[in-house]
Design an enzyme around this catalytic site. Sequence first.
Site, mmCIF file in Angstrom:
data_model
loop_
_atom_site.group_PDB
_atom_site.id
_atom_site.type_symbol
_atom_site.label_atom_id
_atom_site.label_comp_id
_atom_site.label_asym_id
_atom_site.label_seq_id
_atom_site.Cartn_x
_atom_site.Cartn_y
_atom_site.Cartn_z
ATOM 1 N N GLU A 131 37.453 42.165 29.221
ATOM 2 C CA GLU A 131 36.137 41.570 28.991
ATOM 3 C C GLU A 131 35.172 42.602 28.405
ATOM 4 O O GLU A 131 34.372 42.275 27.518
ATOM 5 C CB GLU A 131 35.590 41.002 30.301
ATOM 6 C CG GLU A 131 36.350 39.777 30.796
ATOM 7 C CD GLU A 131 35.926 39.340 32.182
ATOM 8 O OE1 GLU A 131 36.285 38.213 32.571
ATOM 9 O OE2 GLU A 131 35.247 40.121 32.891
ATOM 10 N N ASP A 183 38.918 43.050 33.865
ATOM 11 C CA ASP A 183 37.547 43.518 33.648
ATOM 12 C C ASP A 183 37.448 44.334 32.353
ATOM 13 O O ASP A 183 36.494 44.191 31.572
ATOM 14 C CB ASP A 183 37.089 44.392 34.820
ATOM 15 C CG ASP A 183 36.889 43.597 36.097
ATOM 16 O OD1 ASP A 183 36.860 42.349 36.030
ATOM 17 O OD2 ASP A 183 36.777 44.230 37.161
ATOM 18 N N GLU A 188 31.432 44.433 30.793
ATOM 19 C CA GLU A 188 32.252 43.371 31.388
ATOM 20 C C GLU A 188 31.424 42.096 31.584
ATOM 21 O O GLU A 188 31.884 40.985 31.286
ATOM 22 C CB GLU A 188 32.799 43.857 32.727
ATOM 23 C CG GLU A 188 33.499 42.789 33.548
ATOM 24 C CD GLU A 188 33.520 43.129 35.030
ATOM 25 O OE1 GLU A 188 33.653 42.207 35.835
ATOM 26 O OE2 GLU A 188 33.386 44.329 35.375
ATOM 27 N N ASP A 243 32.430 38.641 29.450
ATOM 28 C CA ASP A 243 32.804 37.391 30.119
ATOM 29 C C ASP A 243 32.080 36.208 29.484
ATOM 30 O O ASP A 243 32.667 35.143 29.266
ATOM 31 C CB ASP A 243 32.458 37.498 31.608
ATOM 32 C CG ASP A 243 32.709 36.203 32.359
ATOM 33 O OD1 ASP A 243 33.861 35.755 32.396
ATOM 34 O OD2 ASP A 243 31.732 35.634 32.900
#
Length: 224
Positions: free
Chosen positions: A120, A117, A44, A48
Amino acid sequence: MKLSADLKALQGRLGHEFSDPELLIRAVTHGSISSARGDNQRLEFLGDRVLGLVMAETLLAGDKTASEGQLAPRYNALVRKEACADVARQIDLGAALKLGRSEQLSGGRRKQALLGDAMEAVIAAVYLDAGVEAARAMILRLWGDRIDTVDEDARDPKTSLQEWAQARGMPPPRYEETARTGPDHAPEFTIRASLADGTSAEATAPSKRQAEQAAARTLLDGLA
């Protein structure tokens, strides 16, 4: 390693066949379940950043005259957790998530933060599996029209409402929780946004932040 049927189906929706299926398995494994493979938190973190790079490059290339002040809200609208969760719902990522019993019982497959989450983490998995170009291609395909219409979502409704009020000499809007319904694991909040002149609007959403944003947007729409 062979993927389960649900992960094979997810692969198809992603448009990427993994050379290392272990990456996809880890990307959909939530921290609530014990797993020797580990969970998706580290992925995650990476995903991102990959999403941010792709969106920053795409926005710069798409509008060569835009200032930083114009690009920043567009960027934020495309990479925020709500946008990631929307894309996750679009590809039914929740159906493939590996969750602990507590998260399953509390509706984890529908939770916005958990879906965002995981989206990502999937981005990071594709990046590690096949490189930045594969990740970019998937992101641009899945985000699709959101990129072309981002100006519609780029302005935060609460910020816009506050600016509207200040421009007319009013104090900032007030937000009040008027109701909370549903079980503890899946609450629904009703928020009223009010201006000093008595104008108000209410909205209901799974989180206070979402309800505040929705109430502000409804109030703004009524003022237009």
